[in-house]
Design a protein around this motif. Structure first.
Motif, PDB file in Angstrom:
ATOM      1  N   ARG A  79      12.941  11.134  27.029  1.00 38.52           N
ATOM      2  CA  ARG A  79      11.534  11.236  26.337  1.00 38.52           C
ATOM      3  C   ARG A  79      11.361  10.580  24.948  1.00 38.52           C
ATOM      4  NH1 ARG A  79       9.416  16.696  27.127  1.00 38.52           N
ATOM      5  NH2 ARG A  79       7.254  16.191  27.565  1.00 38.52           N
ATOM      6  N   TRP A  80      12.391  10.660  24.235  1.00 43.56           N
ATOM      7  CA  TRP A  80      12.104   9.905  22.822  1.00 43.56           C
ATOM      8  C   TRP A  80      11.888   8.323  23.173  1.00 43.56           C
ATOM      9  CZ3 TRP A  80      15.111   5.751  21.962  1.00 43.56           C
ATOM     10  CH2 TRP A  80      16.316   5.451  22.752  1.00 43.56           C
ATOM     11  N   LYS A  82      10.283   7.238  25.721  1.00 40.37           N
ATOM     12  CA  LYS A  82       8.716   7.033  26.240  1.00 40.37           C
ATOM     13  C   LYS A  82       7.826   7.353  24.905  1.00 40.37           C
ATOM     14  CE  LYS A  82       9.866   9.176  30.885  1.00 40.37           C
ATOM     15  NZ  LYS A  82       9.451  10.301  31.650  1.00 40.37           N
ATOM     16  N   VAL A  83       8.279   8.086  24.028  1.00 37.16           N
ATOM     17  CA  VAL A  83       7.417   8.277  22.900  1.00 37.16           C
ATOM     18  C   VAL A  83       7.137   7.100  22.241  1.00 37.16           C
ATOM     19  CG1 VAL A  83       6.714   9.514  20.889  1.00 37.16           C
ATOM     20  CG2 VAL A  83       7.475  10.805  23.084  1.00 37.16           C
ATOM     21  N   LEU A  84       8.501   6.524  22.110  1.00 38.01           N
ATOM     22  CA  LEU A  84       8.331   5.212  21.194  1.00 38.01           C
ATOM     23  C   LEU A  84       7.710   3.986  21.620  1.00 38.01           C
ATOM     24  CD1 LEU A  84      12.091   5.427  19.585  1.00 38.01           C
ATOM     25  CD2 LEU A  84       9.706   5.564  18.322  1.00 38.01           C
ATOM     26  N   TRP A  85       8.090   3.942  23.086  1.00 36.59           N
ATOM     27  CA  TRP A  85       7.285   2.776  23.689  1.00 36.59           C
ATOM     28  C   TRP A  85       5.573   3.064  23.839  1.00 36.59           C
ATOM     29  CZ3 TRP A  85       8.565  -1.743  24.542  1.00 36.59           C
ATOM     30  CH2 TRP A  85       9.792  -2.169  24.722  1.00 36.59           C
ATOM     31  N   ALA A  86       5.200   4.231  24.002  1.00 32.45           N
ATOM     32  CA  ALA A  86       3.948   4.378  24.120  1.00 32.45           C
ATOM     33  C   ALA A  86       3.369   4.225  22.610  1.00 32.45           C
ATOM     34  CB  ALA A  86       3.351   5.976  24.441  1.00 32.45           C
ATOM     35  N   GLY A  87       3.708   4.679  21.362  1.00 34.37           N
ATOM     36  CA  GLY A  87       3.313   4.423  20.220  1.00 34.37           C
ATOM     37  C   GLY A  87       3.367   2.810  19.957  1.00 34.37           C
ATOM     38  N   TRP A  88       4.503   1.948  20.221  1.00 37.18           N
ATOM     39  CA  TRP A  88       4.658   0.683  19.949  1.00 37.18           C
ATOM     40  C   TRP A  88       3.481   0.107  20.720  1.00 37.18           C
ATOM     41  CZ3 TRP A  88       5.246  -3.527  23.125  1.00 37.18           C
ATOM     42  CH2 TRP A  88       5.399  -4.925  22.467  1.00 37.18           C
ATOM     43  N   THR A  90       0.751   1.298  21.944  1.00 37.41           N
ATOM     44  CA  THR A  90      -0.558   1.265  21.460  1.00 37.41           C
ATOM     45  C   THR A  90      -1.012   0.719  20.310  1.00 37.41           C
ATOM     46  OG1 THR A  90      -0.643   3.737  22.600  1.00 37.41           O
ATOM     47  CG2 THR A  90      -2.237   3.457  20.773  1.00 37.41           C
ATOM     48  N   THR A 128      16.582   0.738  24.274  1.00 35.66           N
ATOM     49  CA  THR A 128      16.190   1.212  25.609  1.00 35.66           C
ATOM     50  C   THR A 128      17.064   0.649  26.715  1.00 35.66           C
ATOM     51  OG1 THR A 128      13.969   1.373  25.110  1.00 35.66           O
ATOM     52  CG2 THR A 128      14.396   1.539  27.312  1.00 35.66           C
TER      53      THR A 128
END
Length: 143
Positions: A79-80, A82-88, A90, A128
């Motif tokens: 999950r961490w 996924k959150v980092l990839w989504a933030g980066w 965006t 990752t």
């Protein structure tokens, strides 16, 4: 079993004999030449008796590993990550969009400033990949 020797073999019977031959070669009971010969004859066999002859001189096989839905862990991204990839992603997409608008409205070429976000993306990619490989090795060790 002798009563079924003349019964026609099914595909499942042939696959069971082929699996027994694969196990035998893994155990060192058969060399590759004999394995190839027996595999060819297994898939050409018409009766169960012909299949039984192919595996009759082999020791009893090891029990097959039972795979259940609960014993297989899915290999998902944590999950961490996924959150980092989504933030980066965006942040990078937003910067590219702003750069595109500024570049379109300015008569002089504007340097592509979002390249400054590529090194953190590269580091995130390496972390990752390391995490996925470590999880894969841990999952493979469990089986």
């Amino acid at each position: 079993m002798d009563q079924y020797r003349d019964v026609r073999a099914s595909d499942a019977d042939r696959e069971a004999a082929a699996e027994r031959l694969r196990v035998a070669v893994e155990e060192g009971c058969l060399d590759f030449g004999e394995f190839n010969d027996r595999m060819g004859r297994a898939y050409q066999s018409v009766t169960r008796g012909e299949l039984a002859t192919l595996v009759a001189d082999l020791p009893a096989g090891r029990p097959a590993a039972t795979v259940t839905a609960s014993s297989v862990r899915p290999r998902r991204l944590p999950r961490w990550a996924k959150v980092l990839w989504a933030g980066w992603g965006t942040l990078f997409a937003g910067n590219v969009a702003v750069w595109a608008v500024v570049s379109a409205s300015d008569p002089c070429p504007v340097d592509f400033w979002p390249t400054g976000l590529l090194p953190p993306g590269f580091v995130l990619a390496m972390v990752t990949v390391g995490t996925v490989l470590r999880n894969r090795d841990a999952t493979a060790g469990d089986s």
